[in-house]
Design a protein around this motif. Structure first.
Motif, PDB file in Angstrom:
ATOM      1  N   GLU A  32      49.532  73.547 -48.069  1.00 20.84           N
ATOM      2  CA  GLU A  32      50.963  73.260 -48.153  1.00 20.84           C
ATOM      3  C   GLU A  32      51.377  71.967 -47.475  1.00 20.84           C
ATOM      4  O   GLU A  32      52.433  71.432 -47.754  1.00 20.84           O
ATOM      5  CB  GLU A  32      51.780  74.426 -47.607  1.00 20.84           C
ATOM      6  N   ARG A  33      50.576  71.432 -46.589  1.00 16.82           N
ATOM      7  CA  ARG A  33      50.949  70.189 -45.899  1.00 16.82           C
ATOM      8  C   ARG A  33      50.308  68.964 -46.521  1.00 16.82           C
ATOM      9  O   ARG A  33      50.439  67.873 -45.993  1.00 16.82           O
ATOM     10  CB  ARG A  33      50.576  70.280 -44.434  1.00 16.82           C
ATOM     11  N   ALA A  34      49.623  69.160 -47.589  1.00 16.39           N
ATOM     12  CA  ALA A  34      48.922  68.034 -48.201  1.00 16.39           C
ATOM     13  C   ALA A  34      49.130  68.015 -49.713  1.00 16.39           C
ATOM     14  O   ALA A  34      48.211  68.260 -50.485  1.00 16.39           O
ATOM     15  CB  ALA A  34      47.428  68.108 -47.877  1.00 16.39           C
ATOM     16  N   PRO A  35      50.353  67.709 -50.157  1.00 18.94           N
ATOM     17  CA  PRO A  35      50.552  67.638 -51.602  1.00 18.94           C
ATOM     18  C   PRO A  35      49.783  66.445 -52.166  1.00 18.94           C
ATOM     19  O   PRO A  35      49.524  65.464 -51.467  1.00 18.94           O
ATOM     20  CB  PRO A  35      52.052  67.444 -51.756  1.00 18.94           C
ATOM     21  N   VAL A  36      49.412  66.559 -53.419  1.00 16.58           N
ATOM     22  CA  VAL A  36      48.779  65.446 -54.113  1.00 16.58           C
ATOM     23  C   VAL A  36      49.765  64.913 -55.137  1.00 16.58           C
ATOM     24  O   VAL A  36      50.627  65.644 -55.635  1.00 16.58           O
ATOM     25  CB  VAL A  36      47.458  65.862 -54.807  1.00 16.58           C
ATOM     26  N   SER A  37      49.656  63.638 -55.418  1.00 18.11           N
ATOM     27  CA  SER A  37      50.445  63.044 -56.500  1.00 18.11           C
ATOM     28  C   SER A  37      49.621  63.159 -57.767  1.00 18.11           C
ATOM     29  O   SER A  37      48.514  62.633 -57.839  1.00 18.11           O
ATOM     30  CB  SER A  37      50.751  61.575 -56.198  1.00 18.11           C
ATOM     31  N   ALA A  38      50.140  63.874 -58.715  1.00 16.47           N
ATOM     32  CA  ALA A  38      49.417  64.109 -59.963  1.00 16.47           C
ATOM     33  C   ALA A  38      50.057  63.292 -61.079  1.00 16.47           C
ATOM     34  O   ALA A  38      51.281  63.270 -61.224  1.00 16.47           O
ATOM     35  CB  ALA A  38      49.454  65.592 -60.314  1.00 16.47           C
ATOM     36  N   PHE A  39      49.231  62.626 -61.843  1.00 16.95           N
ATOM     37  CA  PHE A  39      49.667  61.877 -63.019  1.00 16.95           C
ATOM     38  C   PHE A  39      48.866  62.423 -64.193  1.00 16.95           C
ATOM     39  O   PHE A  39      47.647  62.500 -64.127  1.00 16.95           O
ATOM     40  CB  PHE A  39      49.404  60.375 -62.834  1.00 16.95           C
ATOM     41  N   TYR A  40      49.555  62.826 -65.236  1.00 18.97           N
ATOM     42  CA  TYR A  40      48.854  63.460 -66.350  1.00 18.97           C
ATOM     43  C   TYR A  40      49.602  63.207 -67.656  1.00 18.97           C
ATOM     44  O   TYR A  40      50.799  62.940 -67.679  1.00 18.97           O
ATOM     45  CB  TYR A  40      48.698  64.967 -66.091  1.00 18.97           C
ATOM     46  N   TRP A  41      48.878  63.290 -68.740  1.00 13.96           N
ATOM     47  CA  TRP A  41      49.411  63.125 -70.081  1.00 13.96           C
ATOM     48  C   TRP A  41      49.909  64.472 -70.555  1.00 13.96           C
ATOM     49  O   TRP A  41      49.179  65.460 -70.550  1.00 13.96           O
ATOM     50  CB  TRP A  41      48.298  62.617 -70.991  1.00 13.96           C
ATOM     51  N   TRP A  42      51.188  64.546 -70.944  1.00 17.57           N
ATOM     52  CA  TRP A  42      51.763  65.821 -71.390  1.00 17.57           C
ATOM     53  C   TRP A  42      52.768  65.559 -72.492  1.00 17.57           C
ATOM     54  O   TRP A  42      53.734  64.836 -72.304  1.00 17.57           O
ATOM     55  CB  TRP A  42      52.424  66.527 -70.203  1.00 17.57           C
TER      56      TRP A  42
END
Length: 104
Positions: A32-42
């Motif tokens: 919970e203290r380490a979100p990731v930045s996600a980039f994806y094709w949708w």
């Protein structure tokens, strides 16, 4: 062990609680203290979101049932589902996971 992601830092507690009574998992870790930045094709476009990784500790034979449950209950249309082989670890811990996902 398997992993997914969620768009809320604590995941959805309603998504996690039922797993213990099934019993499909015996430990869930939410980073919970380490979100990731996600980039994806949708749907024809690049999307960006913050996601939190959730790890599920379970036995290998419980993976198909856990996957089916996750796909049915996860809020994403196509939830991430990744399984990772456990190639080592504490014998006591690994035995505990197997024993507890197979109650008598």
């Amino acid at each position: 062990m398997t992993e997914t992601v969620h768009d809320h830092p604590l995941g959805d507690i309603n998504l996690l609680r039922p797993l213990y009574s099934l019993p499909l998992v015996r430990k869930v870790v939410v980073r919970e203290r380490a979100p990731v930045s996600a980039f994806y094709w949708w749907k024809g476009e690049v999307e960006a979101a913050q996601e939190w990784r959730i790890s599920y500790m379970t036995s290998t034979d419980r993976l198909p049932a856990l996957e089916a449950w996750l796909h049915e209950n996860h809020p994403f249309d196509v939830p991430q589902w990744i399984t990772l082989p456990v190639t080592g670890g504490s014998e006591a811990y690994l035995s505990w996971v197997v024993e507890e996902t197979h109650p008598q």
